[in-house]
Design a protein around this motif. Structure first.
Motif, PDB file in Angstrom:
ATOM      1  N   GLN A 129      -1.849  -0.595   4.939  1.00  0.00           N
ATOM      2  CA  GLN A 129      -2.072  -1.752   4.065  1.00  0.00           C
ATOM      3  C   GLN A 129      -2.324  -3.039   4.835  1.00  0.00           C
ATOM      4  OE1 GLN A 129       1.148  -2.068   1.271  1.00  0.00           O
ATOM      5  NE2 GLN A 129       0.013  -0.925  -0.254  1.00  0.00           N
ATOM      6  N   LEU A 165      -5.825  -4.544   4.968  1.00  0.00           N
ATOM      7  CA  LEU A 165      -6.427  -5.181   3.796  1.00  0.00           C
ATOM      8  C   LEU A 165      -6.181  -6.686   3.838  1.00  0.00           C
ATOM      9  CD1 LEU A 165      -5.379  -2.747   0.921  1.00  0.00           C
ATOM     10  CD2 LEU A 165      -7.670  -3.035   1.880  1.00  0.00           C
ATOM     11  N   THR A 218     -15.455  -2.629  -2.326  1.00  0.00           N
ATOM     12  CA  THR A 218     -16.334  -2.931  -1.202  1.00  0.00           C
ATOM     13  C   THR A 218     -17.690  -2.283  -1.407  1.00  0.00           C
ATOM     14  OG1 THR A 218     -16.443  -3.007   1.221  1.00  0.00           O
ATOM     15  CG2 THR A 218     -15.571  -0.996   0.256  1.00  0.00           C
ATOM     16  N   GLY A 228      -5.840  -2.388  -4.006  1.00  0.00           N
ATOM     17  CA  GLY A 228      -7.008  -2.032  -3.210  1.00  0.00           C
ATOM     18  C   GLY A 228      -8.062  -3.114  -3.212  1.00  0.00           C
ATOM     19  N   ILE A 229      -9.222  -2.753  -2.698  1.00  0.00           N
ATOM     20  CA  ILE A 229     -10.304  -3.715  -2.576  1.00  0.00           C
ATOM     21  C   ILE A 229     -11.626  -3.011  -2.882  1.00  0.00           C
ATOM     22  CG2 ILE A 229     -10.528  -3.317  -0.081  1.00  0.00           C
ATOM     23  CD1 ILE A 229     -11.194  -6.315   0.170  1.00  0.00           C
ATOM     24  N   PHE A 259     -12.501  -0.333   8.025  1.00  0.00           N
ATOM     25  CA  PHE A 259     -11.186  -0.953   7.837  1.00  0.00           C
ATOM     26  C   PHE A 259     -10.329  -0.927   9.099  1.00  0.00           C
ATOM     27  CE2 PHE A 259     -12.575  -0.458   3.520  1.00  0.00           C
ATOM     28  CZ  PHE A 259     -12.117  -1.625   2.929  1.00  0.00           C
ATOM     29  N   LYS A 296      -8.236   1.993  -1.380  1.00  0.00           N
ATOM     30  CA  LYS A 296      -6.806   1.697  -1.444  1.00  0.00           C
ATOM     31  C   LYS A 296      -6.155   2.246  -0.183  1.00  0.00           C
ATOM     32  CE  LYS A 296      -6.500   1.783  -6.465  1.00  0.00           C
ATOM     33  NZ  LYS A 296      -5.739   2.276  -7.621  1.00  0.00           N
ATOM     34  N   LYS A 353      -3.738  -7.942  -1.295  1.00  0.00           N
ATOM     35  CA  LYS A 353      -4.473  -6.871  -1.962  1.00  0.00           C
ATOM     36  C   LYS A 353      -3.588  -5.662  -2.259  1.00  0.00           C
ATOM     37  CE  LYS A 353      -8.310  -8.698  -2.790  1.00  0.00           C
ATOM     38  NZ  LYS A 353      -8.685  -8.944  -4.158  1.00  0.00           N
TER      39      LYS A 353
END
Length: 79
Positions: A12, A15, A26, A23-24, A41, A6, A19
């Motif tokens: 942000q 992302l 992975t 969050g995502i 990221f 997150k 999202k």
């Protein structure tokens, strides 16, 4: 292994669209550190990060574990 990442505030934008705060999830390999996550990221190296792993502050050398939630914030200022 799968983890949840997150990113908050200005981070942000790293992302995928939509999202946001959710969050995502992975996939990372065993031995991945928080610093590796920053690189995955593409978080700016010149900005300090506040990082929580399952709600506890951790240093960038911390190795993530299966199922953990990583929350990364830029420095926060307020009044």
């Amino acid at each position: 292994m799968k983890i949840m990442v997150k990113l908050f505030a200005t981070f942000q934008k790293q992302l995928p669209e939509g999202k946001g705060l959710e969050g995502i999830e992975t996939e990372v390999k065993e031995g991945t550190t928080l610093k590796d996550i920053y690189n995955i990221f593409k978080l700016p190296e010149n900005i300090q990060k506040i990082t929580l792993v399952d709600g506890k502050h951790q240093k960038e050398t911390y190795q993530v574990k299966e199922g953990e939630t990583i929350s990364i914030f830029p420095p926060i200022a307020g009044g």
